[in-house]
Scaffold this active site. Sequence first.
Site, mmCIF file in Angstrom:
data_model
loop_
_atom_site.group_PDB
_atom_site.id
_atom_site.type_symbol
_atom_site.label_atom_id
_atom_site.label_comp_id
_atom_site.label_asym_id
_atom_site.label_seq_id
_atom_site.Cartn_x
_atom_site.Cartn_y
_atom_site.Cartn_z
ATOM 1 N N ILE A 106 -0.103 7.631 8.752
ATOM 2 C CA ILE A 106 -1.224 6.718 8.999
ATOM 3 C C ILE A 106 -1.137 5.558 8.004
ATOM 4 C CG2 ILE A 106 -3.711 6.520 9.381
ATOM 5 C CD1 ILE A 106 -3.880 9.571 9.532
ATOM 6 N N PRO A 107 -0.150 4.670 8.196
ATOM 7 C CA PRO A 107 -0.075 3.502 7.313
ATOM 8 C C PRO A 107 -1.282 2.595 7.521
ATOM 9 C CG PRO A 107 1.523 3.343 9.103
ATOM 10 C CD PRO A 107 0.884 4.691 9.215
ATOM 11 N N HIS A 108 -1.746 1.985 6.425
ATOM 12 C CA HIS A 108 -2.950 1.165 6.506
ATOM 13 C C HIS A 108 -3.007 0.209 5.323
ATOM 14 C CE1 HIS A 108 -3.814 4.719 4.071
ATOM 15 N NE2 HIS A 108 -4.600 3.927 3.369
ATOM 16 N N ALA A 109 -3.766 -0.855 5.503
ATOM 17 C CA ALA A 109 -4.017 -1.779 4.400
ATOM 18 C C ALA A 109 -5.075 -2.772 4.824
ATOM 19 C CB ALA A 109 -2.747 -2.535 4.016
ATOM 20 N N ARG A 161 0.841 -1.203 0.000
ATOM 21 C CA ARG A 161 0.000 0.000 0.000
ATOM 22 C C ARG A 161 0.873 1.248 0.000
ATOM 23 N NH1 ARG A 161 -0.806 4.278 -0.197
ATOM 24 N NH2 ARG A 161 -2.434 5.601 0.649
#
Length: 151
Positions: free
Chosen positions: A65-68, A51
């Site tokens: 704000i890392p996300h996946a 991502r």
Amino acid sequence: MKITELLSPDCIVLGLEAGNKEDVWKVLADKLEAAGAVKDVRQYLADIAARESQGTTGVGFGVAIPHAKSAAVTVPALAMARLANGVDVASLDGSRADLFFLIASPAGGDDLHLRALAKLARMLMHGSFLTALRSAEDAGAILEVIAEQEG
């Protein structure tokens, strides 16, 4: 959906010493695994990296704000770190991130990660909120700051 419902005190790390964003992701992913939200940290980190390769999750003001969505995630959850010193996240404003919010969302779930991301982004626009997060003494105080901002 409230941020305080996704973020448990055990998934908050304060004063983290990290050399890069991947170090932060690993520490937070391990917290999510210990909390039972992630069953395969290696796969989850690969999904986060995939991502991130599409574009930075450094939103500016020292925040990432890392996300996946990931098959390695069993239940939606959030982990947070406050770093002793910021790390480069290729943020759009050039700032080094010292606040990380790692969002874990199951692959087959709804778009909770996007709703959490949007909510966090709105909250993080307030300078007083950022200041309170950076000065909170412990995980309990972090949760109180977030709960107060959520209303």
